[in-house]
Design a protein around this motif. Structure first.
Motif, PDB file in Angstrom:
ATOM      1  N   ALA A   2       5.587  -5.891  -6.637  1.00  0.00           N
ATOM      2  CA  ALA A   2       4.453  -5.670  -5.743  1.00  0.00           C
ATOM      3  C   ALA A   2       4.745  -4.522  -4.786  1.00  0.00           C
ATOM      4  CB  ALA A   2       4.145  -6.938  -4.958  1.00  0.00           C
ATOM      5  N   ASN A   3       3.726  -3.801  -4.464  1.00  0.00           N
ATOM      6  CA  ASN A   3       3.825  -2.713  -3.511  1.00  0.00           C
ATOM      7  C   ASN A   3       4.033  -3.303  -2.114  1.00  0.00           C
ATOM      8  OD1 ASN A   3       3.164  -0.676  -1.617  1.00  0.00           O
ATOM      9  ND2 ASN A   3       1.915   0.377  -3.151  1.00  0.00           N
ATOM     10  N   LEU A   5       3.140  -2.172   0.703  1.00  0.00           N
ATOM     11  CA  LEU A   5       1.925  -2.062   1.516  1.00  0.00           C
ATOM     12  C   LEU A   5       0.978  -3.228   1.256  1.00  0.00           C
ATOM     13  CD1 LEU A   5       1.132   1.761   1.504  1.00  0.00           C
ATOM     14  CD2 LEU A   5       2.065   0.356   3.348  1.00  0.00           C
ATOM     15  N   ASP A   6       0.953  -3.732   0.038  1.00  0.00           N
ATOM     16  CA  ASP A   6       0.115  -4.901  -0.254  1.00  0.00           C
ATOM     17  C   ASP A   6       0.582  -6.102   0.557  1.00  0.00           C
ATOM     18  OD1 ASP A   6      -1.467  -3.495  -2.017  1.00  0.00           O
ATOM     19  OD2 ASP A   6      -0.249  -4.062  -3.775  1.00  0.00           O
ATOM     20  N   GLY A   7       1.896  -6.270   0.683  1.00  0.00           N
ATOM     21  CA  GLY A   7       2.435  -7.352   1.501  1.00  0.00           C
ATOM     22  C   GLY A   7       2.062  -7.184   2.967  1.00  0.00           C
ATOM     23  N   LYS A   9      -0.568  -5.410   4.168  1.00  0.00           N
ATOM     24  CA  LYS A   9      -2.013  -5.626   4.300  1.00  0.00           C
ATOM     25  C   LYS A   9      -2.350  -7.109   4.247  1.00  0.00           C
ATOM     26  CE  LYS A   9      -3.426  -2.921   1.003  1.00  0.00           C
ATOM     27  NZ  LYS A   9      -4.221  -2.142   0.060  1.00  0.00           N
ATOM     28  N   GLY A  10      -1.618  -7.858   3.437  1.00  0.00           N
ATOM     29  CA  GLY A  10      -1.858  -9.288   3.346  1.00  0.00           C
ATOM     30  C   GLY A  10      -1.566 -10.028   4.644  1.00  0.00           C
ATOM     31  N   ARG A  11      -0.691  -9.465   5.471  1.00  0.00           N
ATOM     32  CA  ARG A  11      -0.363 -10.081   6.762  1.00  0.00           C
ATOM     33  C   ARG A  11      -1.425  -9.796   7.822  1.00  0.00           C
ATOM     34  NH1 ARG A  11       2.705 -12.330   3.774  1.00  0.00           N
ATOM     35  NH2 ARG A  11       4.939 -12.529   4.005  1.00  0.00           N
ATOM     36  N   LYS A  13      -4.566 -10.411   8.470  1.00  0.00           N
ATOM     37  CA  LYS A  13      -5.681 -11.278   8.057  1.00  0.00           C
ATOM     38  C   LYS A  13      -7.002 -10.894   8.703  1.00  0.00           C
ATOM     39  CE  LYS A  13      -2.447 -15.065   7.358  1.00  0.00           C
ATOM     40  NZ  LYS A  13      -1.255 -14.300   7.676  1.00  0.00           N
ATOM     41  N   ASP A 186     -16.336  -8.349   0.822  1.00  0.00           N
ATOM     42  CA  ASP A 186     -15.208  -8.748  -0.031  1.00  0.00           C
ATOM     43  C   ASP A 186     -15.190 -10.257  -0.256  1.00  0.00           C
ATOM     44  OD1 ASP A 186     -13.094  -6.351   1.653  1.00  0.00           O
ATOM     45  OD2 ASP A 186     -14.320  -6.122  -0.167  1.00  0.00           O
TER      46      ASP A 186
END
Length: 190
Positions: A2-3, A5-7, A9-11, A13, A186
């Motif tokens: 996983a990238n 940045l995805d982690g 962005k996931g934080r 919320k 979304d």
């Protein structure tokens, strides 16, 4: 894999709390003329503030050349400052009247000497991106201890005056507001 940045962005919320999303609600003592209008003006004319500082005292214990830091016995509440846009001096004058009620500038009288008569509350609300409060700090026993100087200069073209007010207060309380998730493109179901 996983990238990273995805982690990240996931934080986020809620997309991150924004410093420009806030409001300050002032309450003035009952004897301040035009207190309702000044409170309403303050909601819009406060253009800079901070969330109050939180400090627990410490004590240092020495042992064989080392220093052990221990929590102290008290919590201190530092003065709190906010900046207001000066539109027509109405809100500025309300603060002057408040201070004059504590100690009159001309007569040196103290017409409202009891703390209950001159202290009030100030609410500082952090807002989400929809304008709903997500955290509130309420300053209890607050009064304007300092009306800062307003600088005047022929060099200040295209600038609207502002001024700082510093409050001393007894303590603050905090409240976290949870709101239901809002529908978005979304996530149309909430």
């Amino acid at each position: 894999m996983a990238n990273i940045l995805d982690g990240f962005k996931g934080r986020l919320k809620s997309g991150g709390v924004r410093s420009n999303q806030f409001e300050v609600l002032l309450s003035f003592p009952t004897w301040v003329a035009n207190r309702s209008a000044a409170s309403d003006d303050g909601l819009f004319l406060c253009n800079s503030a901070s969330l109050p500082k939180q400090t627990i005292g410490t004590t240092e214990m020495k042992f064989r050349g080392r220093a052990l830091q221990l929590a102290g016995d008290s919590r201190t509440f530092e003065p709190w400052t906010a900046t207001f846009v000066n539109d027509d001096f109405a809100i500025y004058q309300a603060f002057e009247v408040w201070q004059d009620g504590i100690n009159d500038i001309e007569s040196n009288d103290q017409p409202h000497i009891t703390p209950d008569s001159y202290k009030a509350t100030v609410d500082i609300r952090q807002l989400d991106r929809s304008g709903d409060p997500i955290k509130t700090f309420k300053l209890h026993g607050a009064f304007p201890s300092d009306i800062a100087a307003i600088d005047l200069s022929y060099d200040n073209d295209d600038v609207i005056q502002d001024f700082d007010i510093t409050w001393n207060y007894d303590y603050f309380t905090r409240a976290v507001t949870t709101t239901a998730p809002k529908k978005s493109l979304d996530n149309p179901y909430g």
